[in-house]
Design a protein around this motif. Structure first.
Motif, PDB file in Angstrom:
ATOM      1  N   THR A 167      -4.746  -4.591  -5.299  1.00 33.30           N
ATOM      2  CA  THR A 167      -4.723  -4.066  -3.991  1.00 33.30           C
ATOM      3  C   THR A 167      -4.475  -5.046  -2.944  1.00 33.30           C
ATOM      4  OG1 THR A 167      -7.066  -4.024  -3.898  1.00 33.30           O
ATOM      5  CG2 THR A 167      -6.059  -1.925  -4.415  1.00 33.30           C
TER       6      THR A 167
ATOM      7  N   VAL B  62      -3.330   3.356  -3.960  1.00 33.31           N
ATOM      8  CA  VAL B  62      -3.553   1.858  -2.900  1.00 33.31           C
ATOM      9  C   VAL B  62      -3.420   2.342  -1.507  1.00 33.31           C
ATOM     10  CG1 VAL B  62      -2.678  -0.337  -2.798  1.00 33.31           C
ATOM     11  CG2 VAL B  62      -2.212   0.800  -4.881  1.00 33.31           C
TER      12      VAL B  62
ATOM     13  N   SER C  89       0.753  -1.077   0.121  1.00 33.49           N
ATOM     14  CA  SER C  89       0.076   0.019   0.064  1.00 33.49           C
ATOM     15  C   SER C  89       0.757   1.097   0.209  1.00 33.49           C
ATOM     16  CB  SER C  89      -1.034  -0.022   1.319  1.00 33.49           C
ATOM     17  OG  SER C  89      -0.303  -0.100   2.278  1.00 33.49           O
TER      18      SER C  89
END
Lengths: 360, 387
Positions: free
Chosen positions: A190, A83, A38
């Motif tokens: 993701t 993300v 992320s």
């Protein structure tokens, strides 16, 4: 009926858009996808600038906004395909703040960045209505959750489970060794995990109604991501057809192209109304499960049509991943499946087909 | 943002509903069917008088044209409610001819025609389209030649709906053949009974009869020219902005849904238990919400005194296409009973309404600006695609 943002909300949207365009180049998003991580830098910025706190009361460090502000934030972040666990954390935090009395400390921690809480709902049976994960009397959780977005990034999971008091929501420290996250690759690129709880310590923070609210809120906020994917794909497609020439004229001058784009535009326009209507109704506490389900079903159906039409109008240019179009294609379809597919949501509507149609 | 109607609009909706239930008798509905929306029958005349008395026909007109200048949302609420109950609330004579007369007519013309319109004595048919001038209306060729004291008209119009029931025709004619084609059009009023006018009925798929009208040396006096000579195109293109609020209502589609479910509940309860049927119904409800979104979005934009051709086009496309899709699915769900007409009596579902609405769906898609033209409007004016 007032369908427009206030001036303050418009300003907020513009500020966020400018900030995100400057801070999140698509190259940064590609890096996250390749490295399967992320965007922690962006997350820290969202916390630091107070954006994450927008939908919360100032008494706990928020910006005194509500669901509409949450919508603006999610929309802008999703237009960059960033993300970050924006929907997951806002879903958990809003549920905690509004439906789990005594949770203001953890919500405060979320807003100051020391906690990242994400929901863990679905199990092997893939159902929002029944969960079997068990909480023992001392709060130890045993069982498995699937499709947990950003599970490995989070400091805590907000887990729906069944305890002696019945179904409810439990807060678990995700760094407990008894919590094991196994990453699962997905179309959306993701981070997502299957999570095993092998006697992980938890505290019960919400009752059955809070567990239901979590799903309703998660579903509504996911619709905002879908809306953003639709808009981004549409805008990029219009811009492309205006400059790409064939047979000596721009693609946009061909009626067949115009009419595809018009259909994309109609989906985007009706979706915007439905999504913000849902958010406003949640804010005023008048939203029904059916309304949220209709909205999610509608967007989950519309988004694949819109993004795939975008590809059709881009031709080969949109098919290569050097082009940014694909972000909204894969995120859009992934989000169409998240928090209730079109079919799951239509089933909720199907339960009440005898009710009169709403037409005004 | 606030997605709910303010109390004054809800009160008004209740008032409209009360009025409707007072008037909605089988006799009125029968007369309405028989007169095909022309008005003029004994019950409809009284009904329109009552509607006038309420002030709802002109409530959103600007005060300088004799209206109350009320927010167009009132009109939207009225149209939606009337549409749900399938009650008449004024045909093109009221919504198109009267405003155009009020805006472009001279004082003498207003005095001569407007009271008759509001009393229901005058009904106008619209004479715009021709066999070779449809979507490309400016190509119209019906010719008006200047003679002493007036004009002599030669030509042919088509889709002159209500011609046989009307007292007047609101006629677009070519008064100049030089220059750009839209700059040589004038608007005139001609009495339907004038010598030289022939009316030929054209029954349509919907059961509604439209007309072809022929003009053979028809004399129209000077005082019946509306607006400036060769200034007809502006009049044709102009409509009071507020009339566009209810251009594609959700009410009648919602009513179709409710009648379908009522029929299944009462006559085919087994079908209503079928999960496939329920899923299809759920999908209809979803489609209705999408359309409702576009209809309200368009209305609110107009109420804010903004103009968004794209939003109006979206509402128009969405409502007309949904009308086909919904009734098509409804007929599928009803099985062969879905094809029965009202004459089949008890066997017919909801008086055969699904099939009759299905039959009448094409006109809404190609009429009022074809959906192809509307999509190009959306592309250019809403999305900013270069032409």
């Amino acid at each position: 009926m007032d369908l427009d943002y206030t001036e303050t909300q418009e300003l907020l949207r513009d500020t966020l858009r400018g900030f995100l365009e400057a801070e999140v180049p698509f190259s940064q998003v590609r890096e996250c996808e390749i490295e399967k991580r992320s965007d922690d830098k962006l997350w820290a910025q969202l916390v630091e600038h107070g954006y994450l706190g927008l939908p919360f009361p100032s008494t706990i460090g928020g910006g005194d906004g509500g669901f509409v502000e949450a919508g603006i934030l999610i929309e802008e972040v999703s237009r960059r395909a960033a993300v970050v666990p924006i929907v997951e954390v806002l879903t958990a935090a809003i549920t905690l703040q509004r439906h789990c009395p005594g949770s203001s400390e953890v919500v405060g921690d979320i807003l100051n960045g020391s906690a990242i809480v994400v929901p863990a709902v679905l199990e092997a049976n893939d159902s929002f209505d029944s969960f079997e994960l068990a909480a023992s009397a001392d709060g130890a959780l045993r069982g498995e959750k699937r499709f947990v977005d950003y599970a490995a990034v989070a400091t805590h999971h907000l887990v729906s489970a069944v305890g002696a008091e019945g179904p409810g929501l439990y807060l678990v420290d995700a760094r407990d060794p008894a919590v094991k996250c196994e990453p699962i690759p997905t179309l959306g690129r993701t981070p997502q995990s299957v999570v095993r709880y092998d006697g992980a310590a938890s505290i019960r923070v919400g009752e059955r109604d809070a567990a239901a609210a979590l799903v309703q809120i998660g579903r509504a906020l996911t619709c905002v991501q879908l809306l953003a994917c639709m808009d981004a794909s549409l805008e990029q497609t219009v811009a492309y057809t205006n400059v790409r020439e064939q047979f000596g004229r721009p693609l946009s001058t061909f009626q067949a192209v115009q009419h595809h784009a018009a259909d994309m535009g109609m989906h985007a326009e009706s979706s915007r109304f439905l999504v913000y209507e849902a958010l406003d109704c949640l804010e005023r506490d008048v939203a029904t499960d059916e309304q949220i389900a209709v909205t999610k079903a509608s967007l989950s159906r519309a988004v694949p049509d819109v993004v795939m039409t975008g590809h059709q109008l881009h031709g080969g240019q949109g098919y290569i991943e050097e082009n940014d179009l694909y972000f909204f294609t894969i995120r859009g379809k992934d989000r169409a499946l998240a928090w209730g597919t079109a079919e799951e949501c239509l089933e909720i509507v199907a339960a009440n087909v005898e009710d009169k149609a709403q037409w005004l | 943002m606030e997605f709910c109607w303010q109390p004054e609009y809800l009160t008004f909706r209740d008032e409209v509903e009360t009025f409707i239930h007072e008037w909605r008798t089988p006799e009125l509905l029968k007369e309405q069917r028989e007169r095909e929306g022309a008005g003029g029958g004994p019950i409809l005349t009284r009904y329109y008088e009552a509607l006038q008395e309420k002030g709802w026909m002109k409530m959103c007109w600007p005060p300088d044209l004799g209206g109350e200048g009320r927010n167009p949302i009132y009109r939207f609420i009225m149209v939606e409610t009337m549409e749900y109950w399938q009650m008449p609330y004024g045909n093109l004579t009221y919504t198109s001819v009267a405003p155009a007369l009020a805006l472009h007519g001279n004082d003498e013309q207003k005095k001569r025609f407007l009271p008759g319109i509001w009393d229901g004595d005058y009904t106008f048919a619209i004479g715009y389209s021709e066999p070779n001038a449809g979507t490309d209306l400016a190509a119209l060729r019906t010719r008006a030649e200047k003679v002493d004291g007036g004009w002599i008209v030669q030509g042919q119009k088509i889709w002159t709906s209500l011609a046989a029931q009307s007292t007047h025709i609101w006629l677009a004619v070519r008064t100049d053949t030089e220059g750009p084609k839209h700059a040589g059009i004038s608007l005139m009023i001609v009495e339907t009974k004038t010598e030289g006018i022939t009316i030929r009925p054209l029954p349509t798929l919907s059961g509604f009869v439209t007309y072809e009208t022929f003009y053979d040396n028809v004399f129209i006096p000077d005082e019946n020219l509306i607006g400036p000579l060769n200034g007809g195109w502006n009049i044709i293109m102009h409509a009071l902005n507020h009339e566009r609020v209810g251009l594609s209502p959700t009410g009648n589609l919602a009513r179709n849904y409710d009648l379908l479910v009522d029929h299944l509940k009462n006559k085919a309860p087994e079908k209503l238990k079928d999960p496939v049927v329920r899923n299809r119904l759920a999908e209809m409800k979803m489609q209705l919400q999408r359309h409702r979104a576009l209809a309200i979005r368009n209305a609110i934009t107009i109420a804010q005194d903004d103009v968004s051709p794209g939003q109006a086009s979206m509402a128009k496309i969405s409502g007309s296409e949904l009308r086909y899709r919904m009734t098509n699915t409804a007929m599928d769900l009803l099985g062969r009973a879905g094809a029965l007409t009202d004459e089949a009596g008890d066997l017919a579902a909801s008086d055969g309404r699904q099939q009759s609405t299905w039959r009448s769906s094409p006109i809404l898609r190609f009429g009022g600006g074809t959906n192809e033209v509307q999509r190009s409007i959306i592309a250019a004016r809403h999305l900013g695609m270069s032409r």
